[in-house]
Write a protein that holds these residues in place. Structure first.
Motif, PDB file in Angstrom:
ATOM      1  N   ILE B  70      -0.390   4.690   3.468  1.00 26.49           N
ATOM      2  CA  ILE B  70      -0.484   3.553   4.379  1.00 26.49           C
ATOM      3  C   ILE B  70      -1.857   2.909   4.295  1.00 26.49           C
ATOM      4  O   ILE B  70      -1.981   1.733   4.046  1.00 26.49           O
ATOM      5  CB  ILE B  70      -0.208   4.009   5.839  1.00 26.49           C
ATOM      6  CG1 ILE B  70       1.151   4.699   5.943  1.00 26.49           C
ATOM      7  CG2 ILE B  70      -0.315   2.838   6.797  1.00 26.49           C
ATOM      8  CD1 ILE B  70       2.308   3.846   5.550  1.00 26.49           C
ATOM      9  N   GLY B  92      -0.030  -1.241   3.128  1.00 27.46           N
ATOM     10  CA  GLY B  92      -0.208  -2.147   4.262  1.00 27.46           C
ATOM     11  C   GLY B  92       0.781  -1.871   5.373  1.00 27.46           C
ATOM     12  O   GLY B  92       1.329  -2.797   5.975  1.00 27.46           O
ATOM     13  N   GLY B  93       1.041  -0.615   5.650  1.00 23.46           N
ATOM     14  CA  GLY B  93       1.931  -0.245   6.743  1.00 23.46           C
ATOM     15  C   GLY B  93       3.348   0.023   6.296  1.00 23.46           C
ATOM     16  O   GLY B  93       4.143   0.585   7.050  1.00 23.46           O
ATOM     17  N   MET B  94       3.703  -0.374   5.083  1.00 24.25           N
ATOM     18  CA  MET B  94       5.087  -0.160   4.645  1.00 24.25           C
ATOM     19  C   MET B  94       5.343   1.314   4.332  1.00 24.25           C
ATOM     20  O   MET B  94       4.468   2.047   3.912  1.00 24.25           O
ATOM     21  CB  MET B  94       5.403  -1.007   3.428  1.00 24.25           C
ATOM     22  CG  MET B  94       5.517  -2.467   3.783  1.00 24.25           C
ATOM     23  SD  MET B  94       6.021  -3.401   2.345  1.00 24.25           S
ATOM     24  CE  MET B  94       7.671  -2.764   2.096  1.00 24.25           C
TER      25      MET B  94
END
Lengths: 223, 223
Positions: B70, B92-94
């Motif tokens: 992340i 990026g958070g995915m």
């Protein structure tokens, strides 16, 4: 110079989930029902912790449970076995619940006669953290075998939670897990995070957690 | 009648990821590079297993590593420390990597002079399983503390993997983990799944796994 490159891969995101979540919370407040969103990795002991939590609180509180899972129902079966009202939410492969999905569950469960509803979210440290479900409080479990570096690697979930249960402390002697380090890392992400070391299996530390939860529910339902 | 309801919550899905993945595999085949996609929950021991795997194979194979996370870089740092070419992919958070994201990583890493590239996917049993990354083989790790019921709860990842490493067998005495049951459940999902019980910490069982991987890489790069 670092020996490896860091590449930012991005994707666009969501719509009006937060407003929907606020609407859910207002409805729960009106009918004096507390919703707890319980998150963790697969296998950290969510269901066992929940069973022990229900045992401790069921004399004082009317409790219901929503189990979210990709497609099994072993957890709802475990909860139903102890006589607690529960439903299983199947996400059809999705890795999280958003507010709209949570609301479908609440409607199916029926909440008017309940003081406490626990949503056991999909086992995952990433996606569930991204969505406000409408819960009054967010709790997460990190178990000793997972390692004390997890607040460094999965920052968001530690940021959005109110409580961190560090589970499986009965196996601390067999793992390189540093309780002080995990406190330090978790508080870097969220200085107000309440941390309770517990063993759902042996019961150690569980009363501090259930006392905290009882106090939260009473504050919400009586205020 | 069941004491709980089962509700199917659905969402729409993806585009042309599979074609992109096939294109990546064809490119890797042409330049004689094997891509392994390594998946697991957070804390199951992916990085430690990878370090031990590299130790066993680096005399025979030229190895590179792509760490997906992340937003931390602790894993790429651990790999770089032992002198192996590595890059950190930030999602990026995915919660997963798809074929397009994997290809960005391969391009940055540079694969022409490598026999084996390992993609350490985001720690997650749900999302990574949904995307063909272009890997030649998919491997997953399930660690003993996570419990033997995981093939029931996270079916897809067991279905799409070629290999299952059951890690942390050194702590079997302290957990209610049934090796025969996990074999049975995993083979229900995928009868051809290769299963290797290992302890990355003690080294037990690791040579069966690394021998298997060496054979796969040689078959791919020499055929």
């Amino acid at each position: 110079m670092e020996k490896y490159k860091i590449i930012e891969i991005k994707e666009s995101i969501f719509a009006d989930n937060d407003r929907e979540a606020d609407r859910i919370r207002a409805g729960l407040k009106a009918e004096k029902t507390f919703l707890l969103n319980l998150m963790s990795s697969p296998g950290s002991g969510k269901t066992t912790t929940l069973l022990r939590t229900i045992e401790a609180l069921e004399k004082d509180l009317r409790i219901g449970v929503m189990e979210a899972d990709i497609d099994s129902d072993v957890d709802a079966a475990a909860i139903a076995k102890i006589g607690v009202r529960s439903i299983q939410l199947h996400t059809g492969g999705m890795c999280h619940l958003d507010a709209g999905m949570t609301e479908q569950g609440l409607r199916e469960l029926g909440t008017a006669d309940l003081d406490l509803v626990v949503l056991e979210n999909v086992g995952n440290l990433v996606c569930p953290a991204e969505f406000d479900t409408g819960a009054v409080k967010n709790a997460m479990i990190l178990s000793v075998p997972e390692g004390h570096d997890k607040p460094l690697k999965y920052p968001l979930i530690f940021t959005v939670c109110d409580v961190l249960l560090i589970n499986k402390i009965d196996v601390l002697p067999w793992f390189d897990f540093d309780l002080e380090k995990v406190r330090e890392y978790a508080h870097m992400r969220n200085p107000r995070l309440q941390i309770f070391p517990v063993s759902a299996r042996t019961g150690e530390g569980m009363s501090a957690w259930t006392d905290w939860l009882r106090t939260q529910v009473e504050a919400w339902t009586k205020a």
